[in-house]
Write a protein that holds these residues in place. Structure first.
Motif, PDB file in Angstrom:
ATOM      1  N   ILE A 711      22.815  -6.551  -7.742  1.00  0.00           N
ATOM      2  CA  ILE A 711      22.843  -7.325  -6.494  1.00  0.00           C
ATOM      3  C   ILE A 711      22.133  -8.639  -6.770  1.00  0.00           C
ATOM      4  CG2 ILE A 711      22.373  -7.380  -4.032  1.00  0.00           C
ATOM      5  CD1 ILE A 711      22.083  -4.395  -4.036  1.00  0.00           C
ATOM      6  N   GLN A 712      22.853  -9.622  -7.166  1.00  0.00           N
ATOM      7  CA  GLN A 712      22.251 -10.891  -7.549  1.00  0.00           C
ATOM      8  C   GLN A 712      21.542 -11.539  -6.359  1.00  0.00           C
ATOM      9  OE1 GLN A 712      25.022 -13.684  -9.191  1.00  0.00           O
ATOM     10  NE2 GLN A 712      23.489 -15.256  -9.555  1.00  0.00           N
ATOM     11  N   GLY A 713      20.312 -11.981  -6.576  1.00  0.00           N
ATOM     12  CA  GLY A 713      19.557 -12.676  -5.548  1.00  0.00           C
ATOM     13  C   GLY A 713      18.804 -11.778  -4.592  1.00  0.00           C
ATOM     14  N   PHE A 714      18.828 -10.464  -4.834  1.00  0.00           N
ATOM     15  CA  PHE A 714      18.168  -9.526  -3.929  1.00  0.00           C
ATOM     16  C   PHE A 714      16.919  -8.948  -4.590  1.00  0.00           C
ATOM     17  CE2 PHE A 714      17.345  -5.157  -2.578  1.00  0.00           C
ATOM     18  CZ  PHE A 714      17.249  -5.302  -1.198  1.00  0.00           C
ATOM     19  N   ASP A 715      15.839  -8.815  -3.808  1.00  0.00           N
ATOM     20  CA  ASP A 715      14.657  -8.097  -4.276  1.00  0.00           C
ATOM     21  C   ASP A 715      13.921  -7.543  -3.072  1.00  0.00           C
ATOM     22  OD1 ASP A 715      12.366 -10.053  -3.499  1.00  0.00           O
ATOM     23  OD2 ASP A 715      13.768 -11.314  -4.618  1.00  0.00           O
ATOM     24  N   VAL A 716      13.204  -6.458  -3.307  1.00  0.00           N
ATOM     25  CA  VAL A 716      12.437  -5.825  -2.251  1.00  0.00           C
ATOM     26  C   VAL A 716      11.120  -5.331  -2.842  1.00  0.00           C
ATOM     27  CG1 VAL A 716      13.591  -3.601  -2.621  1.00  0.00           C
ATOM     28  CG2 VAL A 716      12.413  -4.049  -0.454  1.00  0.00           C
ATOM     29  N   SER A 717      10.053  -5.497  -2.104  1.00  0.00           N
ATOM     30  CA  SER A 717       8.745  -4.988  -2.526  1.00  0.00           C
ATOM     31  C   SER A 717       8.187  -4.111  -1.421  1.00  0.00           C
ATOM     32  CB  SER A 717       7.773  -6.130  -2.834  1.00  0.00           C
ATOM     33  OG  SER A 717       7.460  -6.858  -1.673  1.00  0.00           O
ATOM     34  N   LEU A 718       7.499  -3.056  -1.822  1.00  0.00           N
ATOM     35  CA  LEU A 718       6.835  -2.157  -0.895  1.00  0.00           C
ATOM     36  C   LEU A 718       5.476  -1.817  -1.479  1.00  0.00           C
ATOM     37  CD1 LEU A 718       6.864  -0.364   1.657  1.00  0.00           C
ATOM     38  CD2 LEU A 718       7.836   1.462   0.243  1.00  0.00           C
ATOM     39  N   ASP A 719       4.421  -2.065  -0.701  1.00  0.00           N
ATOM     40  CA  ASP A 719       3.053  -1.849  -1.190  1.00  0.00           C
ATOM     41  C   ASP A 719       2.244  -1.078  -0.164  1.00  0.00           C
ATOM     42  OD1 ASP A 719       2.637  -3.606  -3.782  1.00  0.00           O
ATOM     43  OD2 ASP A 719       3.789  -4.834  -2.383  1.00  0.00           O
ATOM     44  N   TRP A 720       1.550  -0.042  -0.640  1.00  0.00           N
ATOM     45  CA  TRP A 720       0.540   0.646   0.153  1.00  0.00           C
ATOM     46  C   TRP A 720      -0.807  -0.006  -0.116  1.00  0.00           C
ATOM     47  CZ3 TRP A 720      -3.564   3.259  -2.297  1.00  0.00           C
ATOM     48  CH2 TRP A 720      -4.444   3.954  -1.443  1.00  0.00           C
ATOM     49  N   TRP A 721      -1.616  -0.147   0.918  1.00  0.00           N
ATOM     50  CA  TRP A 721      -2.926  -0.745   0.749  1.00  0.00           C
ATOM     51  C   TRP A 721      -3.966   0.011   1.577  1.00  0.00           C
ATOM     52  CZ3 TRP A 721      -4.821  -2.355   5.412  1.00  0.00           C
ATOM     53  CH2 TRP A 721      -3.888  -2.664   6.398  1.00  0.00           C
ATOM     54  N   ASN A 722      -5.191  -0.014   1.101  1.00  0.00           N
ATOM     55  CA  ASN A 722      -6.294   0.652   1.767  1.00  0.00           C
ATOM     56  C   ASN A 722      -7.566  -0.145   1.499  1.00  0.00           C
ATOM     57  OD1 ASN A 722      -8.771   2.651   1.377  1.00  0.00           O
ATOM     58  ND2 ASN A 722      -7.413   3.577   2.897  1.00  0.00           N
ATOM     59  N   ILE A 723      -8.336  -0.400   2.547  1.00  0.00           N
ATOM     60  CA  ILE A 723      -9.593  -1.141   2.421  1.00  0.00           C
ATOM     61  C   ILE A 723     -10.690  -0.356   3.136  1.00  0.00           C
ATOM     62  CG2 ILE A 723     -10.818  -3.307   2.851  1.00  0.00           C
ATOM     63  CD1 ILE A 723      -8.085  -4.673   3.083  1.00  0.00           C
TER      64      ILE A 723
END
Length: 964
Positions: A711-723
């Motif tokens: 899929i040219q031009g597509f990206d996805v990021s998913l991040d869990w975070w905890n502070i």
């Protein structure tokens, strides 16, 4: 080797030091020259969150970026407003804060507070605001100078030092600009108010060994009055008439303290009375909320600002290996808040007013020529609308300079870079406040008076002209609204002149490069040292400093601290181009900080990034963080406030106390059975604590970035975070101090309380302590898709979402978190100007075809619930969506817990532009396209909706850009 031997070397130096992004315009898709096209590529070389110079954009930390074109598409005139629209931002100051605002706009990532979000400009710490709380006022950054904004959604104290607990906002300014550009912007609400205009001009040129740029900008934002919107035209929208209004009215509310009855009218009947010149007696009985004053229309709903900015930068190559760079900027902000006229309140029994006055010291004298009742009036509440209101005006000048040398050298076949620089930033603020009164002169003007030679004259002894008070004009508080003359006002009022300042000096140096090769590539490092000194002051008006004012008194603040720091960062590529590991790299960093006030601290981080296949990046981080106490928290002078406090020792609460708790009350002077607490507003004195330690944190992130090759031009990021936060600085509320003293037997808390004979609390001291803790947790998802060119043009989509899973705080150190919500988790719970949205989501869609383009931005805020207790039954039914809600208390018994649901809301903004053949662009836009009203809140202070939501009404604007 020299700086100019390879294209890559030039790229690294340019990208990391200049920090410029592509098109040097306001997001305008004009044809770009070769240098600008190269800059577009080089923008991806360094990402906020690391000092290591590299050619790979991806790091182990999540970073969200907005370029100049994406910023312009939002149709806003303040960089602060742009940053507040980021999905990870929480609740903090902006121009919708009128009562409690000061013209600043801040950012609060993860809703952890603006002082726990570090703000950088061109990668360097920006100077703190004059509020002395350590937070940066984003309005001090010239909007016209901004090239892009990068947001690091992770802790970064090991890289940048203090404050980088919730994340980092890095504002990159325009540099290496070639040509000239002018922009003109105008917009206003469809109601015909709130106009905004902005103009800027930028010119620049570059040569083989030099570059120079100069820009000027002007922004003016007009106010919106609260009375011009239905939801803000009354104190509490949706309630019964008069509810939430002020009992201190323009006609005045008074009573005489009788020998038998506590409070009586001139005829001896019980109760407070209002002045009413149209009645035979000249007064009527106060009827509660029916007679309350609607102060809301007298307030700003959106506060005005005017900003002028000047920014410049330049560079020159001294040799092929050494370059000098300098950036300087100046910004002036003039802003105002307007509140309803000052309520003059003299209730000596509760010591509300100047603390120097005794219980019987200030009264409307029976011998005043304006007192028709012939009796001393001790209880006085009069709103002096004759002043036209309380106007708070700020004039803030911000100056910043960053200059230094940078260069490179070779050792064998290894290439190294270095830099040495100096940053200076200064904020100077002068405040002018109109509509305040001097208590000592009120005492004179309300005291005995007589006519001397036809002139009303104040005297210290009734009937004795020889005791005339020089310059005093008797004050008519009992004649009803409009009877106070300019001469009276001139004597009792004063114009407050306050001054504030904040100064930062920072010397820094670093060296970095590649040491040796590992299986995954060269091991890179960056080592740097910094020394920084910060100082600030708050010099209130002399009358405010002395407490001789109807406003909140405070004493002067001044203080400073210094810090020496050193950091070391490594990028360790372990594997590359092997099965299961296209890339495996670790990053480690540590920073040592030695503060002059509390000592030293060491904070470290560890991260990794792993590409099992070329399309997938897995990343994670663990980081320690800290926040040094601010100038205000350390050295703030004593100031007053009057919060609501229900004394455990009052006659209502006393019977429910244990015998031991009751004994604590009586030993403090409280009468047996408790005293009658007729006023719930108690004087609280707050001040700094020079013994504070830093707040500490531990943050963790884990996520992935997927860029499928199919899929040219597509990206996805998913991040869990905890502070997790420890040792947070928290000032105990007056209620908490009183409860700790009486209910828990805390001797330290009891020592903070001063009581009058009989038991009334007349003063209570509160200062910050390292007693709090907390934890926040959630997920961030960012999805982008730049579609291949179609017959219908080019489309680009960016969807950025923050999901909040946990919010727990222990603000008073008792080991209990989230006391205002069930289960301790505050997600989805709203309290006064404190939002905990479960979901904040932004969707941006852009389209371009030939000379035409359009943008559509959607902003979503999920629903919240707010506590709805404290209202009478009628208003509980009107204001609370769930007025009959019950919960079980600690004993398992059901208790009333009405709740109000603040519904979700989505705002839509749209714009369209046309590129004219004369190298210009015309943009038309509308924000809040569907005229969505903000959701009503029952608990928001001084308003009926939270300041983070949009004002009612569509905002229409036009922008013209001309390049030369």
């Amino acid at each position: 080797m020299t700086l100019k031997t390879t294209k890559l070397r030039d790229a690294i130096t340019f990208a990391l030091v200049v920090g410029a992004t592509a098109a040097a315009g306001t997001g305008v898709a004009f044809a770009q020259d070769a240098d600008e096209q190269e800059a577009t590529t080089l923008d991806r070389i360094e990402v906020t969150g690391s000092r290591i110079k590299r050619t790979d954009i991806e790091t182990s930390q999540p970073v969200f970026s907005l370029n100049r074109e994406e910023i312009a598409a939002q149709g806003l005139t303040s960089v602060g407003d742009v940053i507040q629209n980021i999905s990870a931002n929480g609740s903090t100051l902006n121009s919708t804060y009128n009562n409690g605002g000061n013209g600043e706009t801040r950012v609060s990532l993860r809703n952890l507070g603006s002082n726990r979000t570090l703000v950088l400009v061109n990668g360097r710490r920006w100077v703190g605001g004059t509020g002395l709380g350590g937070a940066v006022d984003l309005n001090t950054i010239p909007t016209a100078a901004v090239e892009r904004i990068e947001v690091l959604k992770d802790g970064a104290s090991a890289i940048y030092g203090s404050d980088a607990i919730a994340g980092v906002v890095n504002v990159i300014l325009r540099q290496n600009f070639e040509g000239a550009e002018a922009n003109a912007y105008y917009g206003q609400y469809d109601k015909g108010d709130g106009a905004r205009q902005a103009y800027d001009f930028t010119v620049g040129s570059t040569g083989d060994r030099w570059s120079a740029m100069l820009g000027v900008g002007y922004v003016k934002e007009d106010p919106v009055m609260a009375g011009d919107r239905e939801i803000s035209a009354v104190p509490v929208f949706g309630s019964t008439p008069g509810f939430g209004g002020s009992s201190t009215t323009p006609d005045g509310r008074f009573c005489i303290l009788g020998d038998v009855q506590f409070c009586q009218q001139p005829n001896g009947e019980y109760g407070l009375f209002n002045i009413n010149p149209g009645t035979p007696n000249g007064y009527t009985t106060y009827r509660g909320s029916i007679d309350n004053y609607n102060f809301a229309p007298d307030n700003y709903l959106l506060t005005p600002q005017e900003r002028v900015s000047l920014f410049a930068n330049g560079s020159i190559d001294i040799t092929d290996d050494i370059r000098f760079r300098a950036t300087t900027q100046f910004n002036q902000r003039r802003s105002e808040q307007l509140l309803a006229a000052m309520p003059v309140t003299i209730i000596p029994l509760f010591n509300i007013g100047a603390p120097a006055f005794g219980p019987d010291d200030t009264v409307i004298s029976a011998d005043s020529i304006y007192n028709p009742f012939g009796q001393d009036i001790q209880w006085v509440q009069r709103r002096v609308t004759e002043t036209g209101g309380r106007s708070y005006n700020q004039d803030v000048d911000t100056f910043a300079f960053n200059g230094g040398f940078e260069g490179s050298f070779d050792v064998g076949d290894r290439f190294f870079t270095w830099d040495l620089g100096y940053f200076y930033g200064e904020n100077e603020q002068n405040d002018t406040t109109f509509g305040l009164f001097q208590y000592s002169k009120l005492k004179n003007a309300l005291g005995p008076s007589m006519i001397v030679d036809g002139t009303p004259t104040c005297v210290t002894t009734a009937g004795d002209a020889s005791t005339a008070i020089d310059g005093c004009v008797p004050l008519n508080f009992l004649g009803g609204a409009g009877t106070i003359t300019p001469e009276m006002l001139n004597y009792v009022s004063f114009v407050a002149q306050d001054s504030y300042g904040y100064e930062q000096r920072n010397y820094y140096g670093s060296i970095g490069g590649e040491l040796f090769d590992l299986p995954g590539g060269p091991l890179a490092f960056s080592f740097g040292v910094e020394t920084r000194k910060e100082s600030g002051y708050d010099q209130p008006d002399a009358l405010i400093n002395a407490g001789d004012t109807t406003g909140n008194a405070r004493t002067a603040t001044a203080g400073q601290y210094s810090v020496d720091e050193a950091y070391l960062e490594f990028a360790i590529p372990v594997l590359a181009d092997v099965p299961g590991a296209e890339l495996l790299e670790f990053s480690v960093a540590s920073r040592y900080s030695d503060y002059s006030n509390f000592g030293d601290t060491v904070n470290s981080k560890f991260g990794f990034k792993w590409k099992p296949i070329s399309d997938l990046l897995v990343r994670g981080n663990w980081a320690e963080g800290f926040r040094a106490p601010s100038i205000g928290e350390l050295f703030q002078g004593v100031s007053d406030s009057f919060p609501t406090l229900l004394d455990p020792c009052n006659s209502v609460n006393f019977p429910g106390l244990t015998p031991e708790q009751q004994a604590r009350c009586t030993s403090a002077g409280v009468v047996p059975g408790g005293y009658n607490q007729s006023n719930s507003q108690i004087r609280i004195s707050t001040g700094g604590n020079p013994n504070l330690k830093p707040e500490m944190s531990e943050s963790k992130t884990l996520g992935f970035v997927w860029s499928p090759s199919f899929i040219q031009g597509f990206d996805v990021s998913l991040d869990w975070w905890n502070i997790e936060l420890q040792d947070t600085i928290s000032g105990l509320s007056g209620q908490a101090i009183a409860n700790r003293c009486i209910r828990e037997g805390d001797a330290q808390a009891c020592g903070l309380i001063t009581r009058a004979p009989g038991g009334t609390i007349i003063d209570l001291l509160s200062s910050g302590l390292n007693i709090g803790s907390g934890e926040v947790e959630g997920y961030d998802m960012t999805m982008g898709y730049r579609m291949p060119e179609t017959a219908y043009g080019n489309f680009n989509f960016i969807w950025d979402t923050s999901y909040l899973a946990k919010v727990e705080y222990d603000v008073d150190g008792d080991g209990t978190r989230g006391e205002v919500s069930e289960g301790g988790n505050l997600v989805g719970e709203y309290s006064d100007r404190n939002n905990n949205w479960r979901i904040r989501s932004n969707l941006a869609v852009r389209w371009e075809m030939g000379d035409w383009g359009a943008a559509w931005n959607s902003r979503f805020f999920s629903r919240q619930d707010e506590d709805c207790t404290g209202f009478d039954p009628v208003n509980t039914a009107l204001l609370c969506s769930n007025p009959d809600r019950d919960v079980n208390n600690e004993a398992g018994r059901p208790v009333d817990a009405p709740e109000n649901r603040i519904p979700s809301v989505t705002y839509h903004d749209a714009s369209v532009y046309w590129n004219a053949p004369w190298n210009a662009r015309v943009t038309l836009g509308v924000n809040n396209l569907f005229d969505k009203d903000p959701p009503r809140s029952a608990s928001t202070f001084a308003n009926s909706f939270d300041p983070q939501y949009e004002l009612p009404g569509r905002f229409l604007y036009m922008k013209y850009t001309q390049r030369f």
